[in-house]
Design a protein around this motif. Structure first.
Motif, PDB file in Angstrom:
ATOM      1  N   MET A 154     -96.230  29.224 -17.541  1.00 41.42           N
ATOM      2  CA  MET A 154     -96.475  27.909 -18.157  1.00 41.42           C
ATOM      3  C   MET A 154     -97.308  28.088 -19.438  1.00 41.42           C
ATOM      4  N   THR A 155     -96.937  27.422 -20.487  1.00 41.89           N
ATOM      5  CA  THR A 155     -97.691  27.569 -21.738  1.00 41.89           C
ATOM      6  C   THR A 155     -98.916  26.667 -21.715  1.00 41.89           C
ATOM      7  N   ASP A 156     -99.854  26.976 -22.561  1.00 39.75           N
ATOM      8  CA  ASP A 156    -101.050  26.148 -22.645  1.00 39.75           C
ATOM      9  C   ASP A 156    -100.804  24.899 -23.480  1.00 39.75           C
ATOM     10  N   ASN A 157     -99.684  24.873 -24.163  1.00 34.13           N
ATOM     11  CA  ASN A 157     -99.442  23.762 -25.083  1.00 34.13           C
ATOM     12  C   ASN A 157     -98.450  22.751 -24.540  1.00 34.13           C
ATOM     13  N   MET A 158     -98.223  22.812 -23.230  1.00 39.35           N
ATOM     14  CA  MET A 158     -97.214  21.907 -22.704  1.00 39.35           C
ATOM     15  C   MET A 158     -97.608  20.464 -22.970  1.00 39.35           C
ATOM     16  N   SER A 159     -96.638  19.679 -23.326  1.00 35.09           N
ATOM     17  CA  SER A 159     -96.864  18.245 -23.377  1.00 35.09           C
ATOM     18  C   SER A 159     -95.615  17.608 -22.795  1.00 35.09           C
ATOM     19  N   ILE A 160     -95.805  16.989 -21.659  1.00 37.78           N
ATOM     20  CA  ILE A 160     -94.662  16.486 -20.901  1.00 37.78           C
ATOM     21  C   ILE A 160     -94.499  14.995 -21.171  1.00 37.78           C
ATOM     22  N   ASP A 161     -93.294  14.623 -21.547  1.00 40.97           N
ATOM     23  CA  ASP A 161     -93.026  13.221 -21.864  1.00 40.97           C
ATOM     24  C   ASP A 161     -92.938  12.403 -20.576  1.00 40.97           C
ATOM     25  N   ALA A 162     -93.988  11.630 -20.316  1.00 43.14           N
ATOM     26  CA  ALA A 162     -94.061  10.883 -19.057  1.00 43.14           C
ATOM     27  C   ALA A 162     -92.947   9.848 -18.950  1.00 43.14           C
ATOM     28  N   SER A 163     -92.488   9.295 -20.069  1.00 40.43           N
ATOM     29  CA  SER A 163     -91.504   8.209 -20.005  1.00 40.43           C
ATOM     30  C   SER A 163     -90.162   8.710 -19.487  1.00 40.43           C
ATOM     31  N   ALA A 164     -89.915  10.012 -19.640  1.00 44.84           N
ATOM     32  CA  ALA A 164     -88.653  10.563 -19.160  1.00 44.84           C
ATOM     33  C   ALA A 164     -88.545  10.400 -17.652  1.00 44.84           C
ATOM     34  N   PHE A 165     -89.686  10.313 -16.975  1.00 45.22           N
ATOM     35  CA  PHE A 165     -89.683  10.177 -15.522  1.00 45.22           C
ATOM     36  C   PHE A 165     -89.906   8.740 -15.101  1.00 45.22           C
ATOM     37  N   ALA A 166     -90.727   8.033 -15.841  1.00 45.34           N
ATOM     38  CA  ALA A 166     -91.157   6.709 -15.403  1.00 45.34           C
ATOM     39  C   ALA A 166     -89.964   5.772 -15.210  1.00 45.34           C
ATOM     40  N   SER A 167     -88.947   5.896 -16.078  1.00 46.24           N
ATOM     41  CA  SER A 167     -87.860   4.928 -16.018  1.00 46.24           C
ATOM     42  C   SER A 167     -86.832   5.292 -14.949  1.00 46.24           C
ATOM     43  N   ARG A 168     -86.891   6.520 -14.468  1.00 42.36           N
ATOM     44  CA  ARG A 168     -85.823   7.009 -13.606  1.00 42.36           C
ATOM     45  C   ARG A 168     -85.726   6.228 -12.304  1.00 42.36           C
ATOM     46  N   ASP A 169     -86.839   5.738 -11.804  1.00 39.37           N
ATOM     47  CA  ASP A 169     -86.847   5.067 -10.521  1.00 39.37           C
ATOM     48  C   ASP A 169     -86.667   3.558 -10.617  1.00 39.37           C
ATOM     49  N   ASP A 170     -86.444   3.049 -11.826  1.00 37.27           N
ATOM     50  CA  ASP A 170     -86.338   1.606 -11.980  1.00 37.27           C
ATOM     51  C   ASP A 170     -84.900   1.161 -11.726  1.00 37.27           C
ATOM     52  N   VAL A 171     -84.569   1.019 -10.430  1.00 37.22           N
ATOM     53  CA  VAL A 171     -83.193   0.694 -10.052  1.00 37.22           C
ATOM     54  C   VAL A 171     -82.803  -0.682 -10.572  1.00 37.22           C
ATOM     55  N   LEU A 172     -83.722  -1.655 -10.463  1.00 39.05           N
ATOM     56  CA  LEU A 172     -83.393  -3.005 -10.926  1.00 39.05           C
ATOM     57  C   LEU A 172     -83.200  -3.021 -12.445  1.00 39.05           C
ATOM     58  N   GLY A 173     -83.973  -2.200 -13.154  1.00 40.84           N
ATOM     59  CA  GLY A 173     -83.804  -2.088 -14.613  1.00 40.84           C
ATOM     60  C   GLY A 173     -82.422  -1.537 -14.953  1.00 40.84           C
ATOM     61  N   THR A 174     -81.973  -0.567 -14.173  1.00 44.10           N
ATOM     62  CA  THR A 174     -80.627  -0.014 -14.370  1.00 44.10           C
ATOM     63  C   THR A 174     -79.582  -1.092 -14.117  1.00 44.10           C
ATOM     64  N   ALA A 175     -79.766  -1.844 -13.035  1.00 42.54           N
ATOM     65  CA  ALA A 175     -78.825  -2.913 -12.693  1.00 42.54           C
ATOM     66  C   ALA A 175     -78.732  -3.916 -13.842  1.00 42.54           C
ATOM     67  N   GLU A 176     -79.883  -4.245 -14.409  1.00 40.43           N
ATOM     68  CA  GLU A 176     -79.925  -5.211 -15.512  1.00 40.43           C
ATOM     69  C   GLU A 176     -79.164  -4.668 -16.727  1.00 40.43           C
ATOM     70  N   ALA A 177     -79.404  -3.399 -17.037  1.00 37.16           N
ATOM     71  CA  ALA A 177     -78.733  -2.781 -18.192  1.00 37.16           C
ATOM     72  C   ALA A 177     -77.211  -2.755 -17.984  1.00 37.16           C
TER      73      ALA A 177
END
Lengths: 118, 236
Positions: free
Chosen positions: A1-24
């Motif tokens: 693992m590098t010391d400079n990792m920066s993980i994009d939290a939004s890539a995960f946050a939206s994945r579980d929003d089933v109702l949001g997917t349904a709406e889209a």
């Protein structure tokens, strides 16, 4: 693992929003059905309130079990998309002899299946 | 579900307004939305009262009332994790908490720490923790984790957290650092019962070494507290 990792939290946050997917999907003009776990007994993989969204092509997001009953639920989802009334499905313990659809873990679930009107 | 019901549900979810979706599951699904202060269509009084109680307790489930089964689906704002300190551990803790469904806020007044490059798409507050914490107003659906080791930053955040109903409060630091921290908080007038709410050193004892492992230990402990799981039976 590098010391400079920066993980994009939004890539995960939206994945579980089933109702949001349904709406889209609705906004794209797709037919959409929603399956919701309303009751569980014993050991069951997904808690009450868990959802699966399905479109007319069988695309799906979310889950109502560990994969044991999704096939049967999708079949019912197609029926409500074709005009069947919303209804409750009961799944019990699977019987390997009878090839029943059910839960290998020994639990029972009730799933509410409905069409999402656009 | 009717388009109107679904639209209103999504509006409530986006604005973080608590709402219960109530579905009569014996027939073909009469539905209603129950808010704290109003209902969007007619429902028996007993069902409305039960929906509000369950919404407060965040208990989604089926109720039998007057011989009819109702599915009461509670939509509350997501649980929050407030992390004080935009440090290396936070770079993995923030996305892990986001994956687990939490709304994550990282507080650090030090501009070189709280940068969007280090924390893409994380809600960053570059304010002093005491101001930020008062603004964020932690409640029973909030976890507060301090990771700076710096009393100037950690302590003011802890003061606000200990005066709140935050369900999980944890601090990074060795046992010695933690003992000194407790002494400082004692001097501020916090009693032992209150200080016992602090999980320090933060995280379950899983031998975590790297920042990511420490983040896993903290998320595991937070999860165990959230679900009121008993003490772990760790093999000796």
């Amino acid at each position: 693992m590098t010391d400079n990792m920066s993980i994009d939290a939004s890539a995960f946050a939206s994945r579980d929003d089933v109702l949001g997917t349904a709406e889209a999907w609705l906004q794209e003009g797709r037919k959409v059905a929603l399956a919701t776990v309303v009751k569980t007994w014993g050991s069951s993989p997904r808690p009450v309130g868990s959802r699966l969204v399905v479109d007319a092509d069988g695309a799906m997001v979310g889950s109502v079990s560990g994969g044991c009953i999704e096939g049967a639920v999708i079949k019912e989802a197609f029926e409500v998309m074709d005009g069947a009334a919303a209804h409750l499905l009961d799944f019990g313990v699977s019987d390997e002899q009878a090839w029943d659809v059910g839960l290998a873990c020994g639990g029972q679930v009730q799933v509410w299946v409905e069409r999402l009107e656009g | 579900m009717k388009a109107d019901t679904f639209g209103a549900l999504q509006t409530a979810r986006r604005s973080k307004t608590p709402v219960a979706l109530v579905i009569g599951i014996d027939g073909d699904g009469s539905e209603a939305l129950v808010y704290a202060d109003r209902v969007d269509s007619s429902l028996p009084e007993a069902v409305i009262a039960e929906a509000r109680t369950r919404l407060r307790d965040d208990k989604t489930g089926v109720m039998e009332i007057g011989g009819t089964h109702w599915f009461i689906d509670c939509h509350n704002a997501p649980l929050r994790v407030i992390v004080v300190g935009a440090v290396h551990i936070t770079q993995t803790l923030a996305p892990m908490a986001a994956i687990a469904g939490y709304e994550v806020i990282v507080v650090d007044p030090r501009a070189s720490f709280a940068t969007p490059e280090r924390f893409p798409n994380v809600h960053l507050l570059d304010e002093w923790p005491d101001d930020a914490m008062v603004e964020l107003a932690p409640d029973a659906r909030t976890a507060v984790i301090t990771l700076t080791h710096d009393p100037k930053l950690d302590d003011p955040a802890l003061e606000v957290a200990l005066n709140s109903e935050a369900f999980y409060i944890a601090c990074l630091g060795s046992r010695r650092t933690h003992a000194r921290r407790l002494d400082r908080l004692r001097a501020l007038g916090f009693d032992e019962a209150t200080l016992n709410r602090i999980h320090g050193p933060a995280g379950l004892p899983i031998g975590a070494v790297s920042p990511a492992e420490i983040a896993i230990a903290i998320m595991a402990e937070l999860t165990s507290v959230l679900h009121e799981a008993g003490p772990l039976a760790v093999a000796a």
